[in-house]
Write a protein that holds these residues in place. Structure first.
Motif, PDB file in Angstrom:
ATOM      1  N   ASP A  19     -26.402 -30.787  26.589  1.00 21.15           N
ATOM      2  CA  ASP A  19     -26.562 -32.171  26.132  1.00 21.15           C
ATOM      3  C   ASP A  19     -28.025 -32.525  25.846  1.00 21.15           C
ATOM      4  O   ASP A  19     -28.390 -33.688  25.809  1.00 21.15           O
ATOM      5  N   ILE A  20     -28.839 -31.528  25.570  1.00 15.90           N
ATOM      6  CA  ILE A  20     -30.274 -31.765  25.409  1.00 15.90           C
ATOM      7  C   ILE A  20     -30.572 -32.553  24.133  1.00 15.90           C
ATOM      8  O   ILE A  20     -29.947 -32.343  23.105  1.00 15.90           O
ATOM      9  N   VAL A  21     -31.504 -33.512  24.248  1.00 17.56           N
ATOM     10  CA  VAL A  21     -31.899 -34.377  23.137  1.00 17.56           C
ATOM     11  C   VAL A  21     -33.419 -34.309  22.988  1.00 17.56           C
ATOM     12  O   VAL A  21     -34.148 -34.369  23.976  1.00 17.56           O
ATOM     13  N   PHE A  22     -33.871 -34.170  21.756  1.00 19.80           N
ATOM     14  CA  PHE A  22     -35.300 -34.158  21.442  1.00 19.80           C
ATOM     15  C   PHE A  22     -35.649 -35.469  20.763  1.00 19.80           C
ATOM     16  O   PHE A  22     -34.997 -35.875  19.802  1.00 19.80           O
ATOM     17  N   ILE A  23     -36.681 -36.149  21.264  1.00 20.48           N
ATOM     18  CA  ILE A  23     -37.137 -37.416  20.692  1.00 20.48           C
ATOM     19  C   ILE A  23     -38.624 -37.275  20.364  1.00 20.48           C
ATOM     20  O   ILE A  23     -39.404 -36.821  21.190  1.00 20.48           O
ATOM     21  N   ASP A  24     -38.984 -37.658  19.154  1.00 18.75           N
ATOM     22  CA  ASP A  24     -40.368 -37.582  18.681  1.00 18.75           C
ATOM     23  C   ASP A  24     -40.760 -38.967  18.161  1.00 18.75           C
ATOM     24  O   ASP A  24     -40.236 -39.435  17.152  1.00 18.75           O
ATOM     25  N   ASN A  25     -41.657 -39.644  18.877  1.00 25.03           N
ATOM     26  CA  ASN A  25     -42.083 -40.995  18.519  1.00 25.03           C
ATOM     27  C   ASN A  25     -43.489 -40.982  17.934  1.00 25.03           C
ATOM     28  O   ASN A  25     -44.371 -40.284  18.444  1.00 25.03           O
ATOM     29  N   TYR A  26     -43.696 -41.775  16.916  1.00 24.11           N
ATOM     30  CA  TYR A  26     -45.012 -42.025  16.344  1.00 24.11           C
ATOM     31  C   TYR A  26     -45.359 -43.478  16.659  1.00 24.11           C
ATOM     32  O   TYR A  26     -44.594 -44.384  16.317  1.00 24.11           O
ATOM     33  N   VAL A  71     -35.156 -28.674  19.206  1.00 24.52           N
ATOM     34  CA  VAL A  71     -34.229 -28.650  20.342  1.00 24.52           C
ATOM     35  C   VAL A  71     -34.177 -27.237  20.927  1.00 24.52           C
ATOM     36  O   VAL A  71     -34.291 -27.051  22.134  1.00 24.52           O
ATOM     37  N   GLU A  72     -34.013 -26.245  20.067  1.00 25.18           N
ATOM     38  CA  GLU A  72     -33.957 -24.856  20.531  1.00 25.18           C
ATOM     39  C   GLU A  72     -35.347 -24.319  20.875  1.00 25.18           C
ATOM     40  O   GLU A  72     -35.552 -23.745  21.934  1.00 25.18           O
ATOM     41  N   ARG A  73     -36.270 -24.512  19.971  1.00 27.88           N
ATOM     42  CA  ARG A  73     -37.590 -23.896  20.076  1.00 27.88           C
ATOM     43  C   ARG A  73     -38.431 -24.496  21.200  1.00 27.88           C
ATOM     44  O   ARG A  73     -39.116 -23.783  21.920  1.00 27.88           O
ATOM     45  N   TYR A  74     -38.369 -25.781  21.375  1.00 26.36           N
ATOM     46  CA  TYR A  74     -39.240 -26.461  22.348  1.00 26.36           C
ATOM     47  C   TYR A  74     -38.471 -26.895  23.597  1.00 26.36           C
ATOM     48  O   TYR A  74     -38.836 -26.541  24.707  1.00 26.36           O
ATOM     49  N   CYS A  75     -37.410 -27.650  23.405  1.00 23.15           N
ATOM     50  CA  CYS A  75     -36.708 -28.239  24.552  1.00 23.15           C
ATOM     51  C   CYS A  75     -35.977 -27.206  25.403  1.00 23.15           C
ATOM     52  O   CYS A  75     -36.212 -27.104  26.603  1.00 23.15           O
ATOM     53  N   LYS A  76     -35.075 -26.455  24.794  1.00 19.76           N
ATOM     54  CA  LYS A  76     -34.286 -25.496  25.582  1.00 19.76           C
ATOM     55  C   LYS A  76     -35.157 -24.408  26.183  1.00 19.76           C
ATOM     56  O   LYS A  76     -34.958 -24.013  27.323  1.00 19.76           O
ATOM     57  N   TYR A  77     -36.126 -23.937  25.417  1.00 18.09           N
ATOM     58  CA  TYR A  77     -37.018 -22.896  25.919  1.00 18.09           C
ATOM     59  C   TYR A  77     -37.744 -23.369  27.174  1.00 18.09           C
ATOM     60  O   TYR A  77     -37.737 -22.686  28.203  1.00 18.09           O
ATOM     61  N   ALA A  79     -37.056 -26.037  29.106  1.00 15.69           N
ATOM     62  CA  ALA A  79     -36.128 -26.445  30.161  1.00 15.69           C
ATOM     63  C   ALA A  79     -35.633 -25.232  30.944  1.00 15.69           C
ATOM     64  O   ALA A  79     -35.496 -25.294  32.171  1.00 15.69           O
ATOM     65  N   GLU A  80     -35.373 -24.138  30.261  1.00 14.46           N
ATOM     66  CA  GLU A  80     -34.947 -22.921  30.949  1.00 14.46           C
ATOM     67  C   GLU A  80     -36.046 -22.382  31.861  1.00 14.46           C
ATOM     68  O   GLU A  80     -35.772 -21.926  32.971  1.00 14.46           O
ATOM     69  N   LEU A  81     -37.286 -22.445  31.404  1.00 14.23           N
ATOM     70  CA  LEU A  81     -38.408 -22.002  32.243  1.00 14.23           C
ATOM     71  C   LEU A  81     -38.553 -22.880  33.486  1.00 14.23           C
ATOM     72  O   LEU A  81     -38.718 -22.372  34.594  1.00 14.23           O
ATOM     73  N   TYR A  82     -38.506 -24.194  33.300  1.00 15.08           N
ATOM     74  CA  TYR A  82     -38.630 -25.109  34.437  1.00 15.08           C
ATOM     75  C   TYR A  82     -37.467 -24.951  35.398  1.00 15.08           C
ATOM     76  O   TYR A  82     -37.652 -24.959  36.607  1.00 15.08           O
ATOM     77  N   GLN A  83     -36.278 -24.790  34.861  1.00 17.97           N
ATOM     78  CA  GLN A  83     -35.094 -24.650  35.708  1.00 17.97           C
ATOM     79  C   GLN A  83     -35.195 -23.368  36.535  1.00 17.97           C
ATOM     80  O   GLN A  83     -34.882 -23.380  37.728  1.00 17.97           O
ATOM     81  N   ALA A  84     -35.638 -22.283  35.935  1.00 16.36           N
ATOM     82  CA  ALA A  84     -35.790 -21.033  36.672  1.00 16.36           C
ATOM     83  C   ALA A  84     -36.866 -21.135  37.741  1.00 16.36           C
ATOM     84  O   ALA A  84     -36.726 -20.591  38.839  1.00 16.36           O
ATOM     85  N   ALA A  85     -37.935 -21.867  37.451  1.00 17.68           N
ATOM     86  CA  ALA A  85     -39.040 -21.988  38.401  1.00 17.68           C
ATOM     87  C   ALA A  85     -38.743 -22.928  39.543  1.00 17.68           C
ATOM     88  O   ALA A  85     -39.249 -22.749  40.645  1.00 17.68           O
ATOM     89  N   ILE A  86     -37.898 -23.925  39.305  1.00 16.70           N
ATOM     90  CA  ILE A  86     -37.670 -24.955  40.319  1.00 16.70           C
ATOM     91  C   ILE A  86     -36.306 -24.851  40.974  1.00 16.70           C
ATOM     92  O   ILE A  86     -36.182 -24.726  42.183  1.00 16.70           O
ATOM     93  N   ALA A  87     -35.259 -24.897  40.194  1.00 14.42           N
ATOM     94  CA  ALA A  87     -33.900 -25.037  40.735  1.00 14.42           C
ATOM     95  C   ALA A  87     -33.308 -23.709  41.225  1.00 14.42           C
ATOM     96  O   ALA A  87     -32.457 -23.714  42.097  1.00 14.42           O
ATOM     97  N   ASP A  88     -33.725 -22.604  40.669  1.00 18.93           N
ATOM     98  CA  ASP A  88     -33.107 -21.337  41.018  1.00 18.93           C
ATOM     99  C   ASP A  88     -33.748 -20.645  42.205  1.00 18.93           C
ATOM    100  O   ASP A  88     -33.422 -19.505  42.520  1.00 18.93           O
ATOM    101  N   LYS A  89     -34.690 -21.295  42.867  1.00 17.66           N
ATOM    102  CA  LYS A  89     -35.338 -20.709  44.052  1.00 17.66           C
ATOM    103  C   LYS A  89     -34.493 -21.020  45.284  1.00 17.66           C
ATOM    104  O   LYS A  89     -33.948 -22.093  45.453  1.00 17.66           O
ATOM    105  N   SER A  90     -34.388 -20.035  46.166  1.00 13.32           N
ATOM    106  CA  SER A  90     -33.620 -20.271  47.383  1.00 13.32           C
ATOM    107  C   SER A  90     -34.498 -20.220  48.604  1.00 13.32           C
ATOM    108  O   SER A  90     -35.615 -19.828  48.588  1.00 13.32           O
TER     109      SER A  90
END
Length: 90
Positions: A19-26, A71-77, A79-90
């Motif tokens: 459900d990722i959304v990319f928003i770019d404001n000027y 969305v693919e190039r910036y957001c998902k890339y 988000a996957e890095l942050y999720q692996a660094a934060i949420a996947d640690k036990s």
């Protein structure tokens, strides 16, 4: 003086990032005058200058495809890095 900024944001609430959304404001003088939202898929202008630029940019397929790809190039890339660094640690 004048104040100009560009603010980008990725928003998601699911772990699968479906459900990722990319928003770019000027922003000019603290008012958003043009915005790209990936759920809309095009630029939306606010105020006369923003409406004018939105029309120009929406007619340029190169600019539009580049924003849609964020969305693919910036957001998902990232988000996957942050999720692996934060949420996947036990």
């Amino acid at each position: 003086g004048y104040f100009y900024s560009r603010w980008t944001k990725c928003i998601h609430s699911s772990r699968g990032l479906s459900d990722i959304v990319f928003i770019d404001n000027y922003i000019f003088n603290k008012d958003v005058y043009i915005q790209f939202n990936s759920t809309v898929g095009k630029y939306v202008g606010y105020a006369e200058h923003g409406v004018y630029n939105a029309e120009l940019w929406n007619n340029n397929t190169g600019i539009l495809q580049s924003e849609r790809a964020q969305v693919e190039r910036y957001c998902k890339y990232n988000a996957e890095l942050y999720q692996a660094a934060i949420a996947d640690k036990s």
